[in-house]
Design a protein around this motif. Structure first.
Motif, PDB file in Angstrom:
ATOM      1  N   UNK A 290       0.819  -1.210   0.000  1.00 27.90           N
ATOM      2  CA  UNK A 290       0.000   0.000   0.000  1.00 27.90           C
ATOM      3  C   UNK A 290       0.855   1.263   0.000  1.00 27.90           C
ATOM      4  N   UNK A 291       1.937   1.248   0.784  1.00 27.30           N
ATOM      5  CA  UNK A 291       2.836   2.406   0.791  1.00 27.30           C
ATOM      6  C   UNK A 291       3.492   2.614  -0.572  1.00 27.30           C
ATOM      7  N   UNK A 292       3.930   1.521  -1.176  1.00 28.36           N
ATOM      8  CA  UNK A 292       4.568   1.620  -2.494  1.00 28.36           C
ATOM      9  C   UNK A 292       3.578   2.180  -3.519  1.00 28.36           C
ATOM     10  N   UNK A 293       2.362   1.651  -3.518  1.00 29.54           N
ATOM     11  CA  UNK A 293       1.347   2.153  -4.442  1.00 29.54           C
ATOM     12  C   UNK A 293       1.042   3.631  -4.175  1.00 29.54           C
ATOM     13  N   UNK A 294       0.939   3.994  -2.901  1.00 28.19           N
ATOM     14  CA  UNK A 294       0.649   5.385  -2.532  1.00 28.19           C
ATOM     15  C   UNK A 294       1.743   6.312  -3.040  1.00 28.19           C
ATOM     16  N   UNK A 295       2.990   5.917  -2.847  1.00 26.97           N
ATOM     17  CA  UNK A 295       4.102   6.766  -3.291  1.00 26.97           C
ATOM     18  C   UNK A 295       4.109   6.931  -4.815  1.00 26.97           C
ATOM     19  N   UNK A 296       3.787   5.874  -5.536  1.00 29.79           N
ATOM     20  CA  UNK A 296       3.700   5.978  -6.996  1.00 29.79           C
ATOM     21  C   UNK A 296       2.575   6.947  -7.387  1.00 29.79           C
ATOM     22  N   UNK A 297       1.448   6.831  -6.703  1.00 29.31           N
ATOM     23  CA  UNK A 297       0.307   7.693  -7.019  1.00 29.31           C
ATOM     24  C   UNK A 297       0.586   9.142  -6.615  1.00 29.31           C
ATOM     25  N   UNK A 298       1.275   9.337  -5.484  1.00 37.33           N
ATOM     26  CA  UNK A 298       1.662  10.706  -5.080  1.00 37.33           C
ATOM     27  C   UNK A 298       2.600  11.297  -6.131  1.00 37.33           C
ATOM     28  N   UNK A 299       3.582  10.504  -6.533  1.00 35.77           N
ATOM     29  CA  UNK A 299       4.543  10.958  -7.555  1.00 35.77           C
ATOM     30  C   UNK A 299       3.841  11.342  -8.852  1.00 35.77           C
ATOM     31  N   UNK A 300       2.820  10.560  -9.206  1.00 40.15           N
ATOM     32  CA  UNK A 300       2.112  10.798 -10.469  1.00 40.15           C
ATOM     33  C   UNK A 300       0.996  11.838 -10.330  1.00 40.15           C
ATOM     34  N   UNK A 301       0.762  12.322  -9.107  1.00 40.03           N
ATOM     35  CA  UNK A 301      -0.262  13.338  -8.883  1.00 40.03           C
ATOM     36  C   UNK A 301      -1.686  12.829  -8.954  1.00 40.03           C
ATOM     37  N   UNK A 302      -1.890  11.535  -8.679  1.00 44.20           N
ATOM     38  CA  UNK A 302      -3.239  10.952  -8.750  1.00 44.20           C
ATOM     39  C   UNK A 302      -3.655  10.299  -7.430  1.00 44.20           C
TER      40      UNK A 302
END
Length: 170
Positions: free
Chosen positions: A66-78
């Protein structure tokens, strides 16, 4: 020795055997029941540890993902409110599994879990700061993802120690 004395001795031994047979049987039965109870208790403790390990392993890996997915989504602005809720639920589940395990697992498993927790908690805090626009100098989703990589060998080590404690051989 006369036949009379031999007959008396035989009679006494026969009577004593008849009297002590139930006592001997009772003692053996009690010993067997105690052994069965001990074996049952050992099995119960094993199953309790196995359940705790399964829960800790699942929750740790889920929180990591979940943290990994969250960081990817934060990075992508979504990154959305739904994502935030999922991460928080994962964090709470992870915390609860760890708290349950603290009462029944050996210290070496807890030590491995603490090492993992240090990384996961740090990355979680970083992700929340980035998400809120309060990132510290040098904190980005990309650097947090690199830090999160440190959790992977710790996850593997915790799992290895748990499996070893359960007697699972590779």
């Amino acid at each position: 020795m006369s036949a009379v004395i031999a007959a008396m001795i035989t009679a006494v031994v026969g009577v004593l055997g008849t009297l002590f047979a139930p006592l001997l049987h009772q003692r053996l039965t009690a010993r067997q029941r105690a052994e069965e109870a001990r074996a049952g208790e050992e099995r119960r403790r094993y199953e309790e540890r196995r359940a705790a390990y399964t829960g800790m392993n699942r929750a740790s890996r889920q929180f990591h993902t979940l943290l990994k997915d969250a960081l990817h989504r934060i990075r992508d602005g979504v990154y959305t409110d739904e994502d935030r809720v999922r991460v928080e639920e994962g964090r709470r589940d992870y915390r609860d599994r760890y708290a349950e395990a603290q009462m029944i697992v050996p210290e070496r498993v807890l030590a491995a879990s603490r090492a993992l927790n240090t990384v996961l908690a740090g990355v979680d805090a970083t992700a929340k700061r980035i998400d809120r626009g309060l990132a510290r100098e040098g904190e980005t989703a990309a650097t947090a993802l690199l830090t999160l990589k440190d959790a992977e060998p710790r996850l593997a080590e915790m799992r290895r120690i748990m499996r070893e404690d359960l007697g699972v051989a590779d």
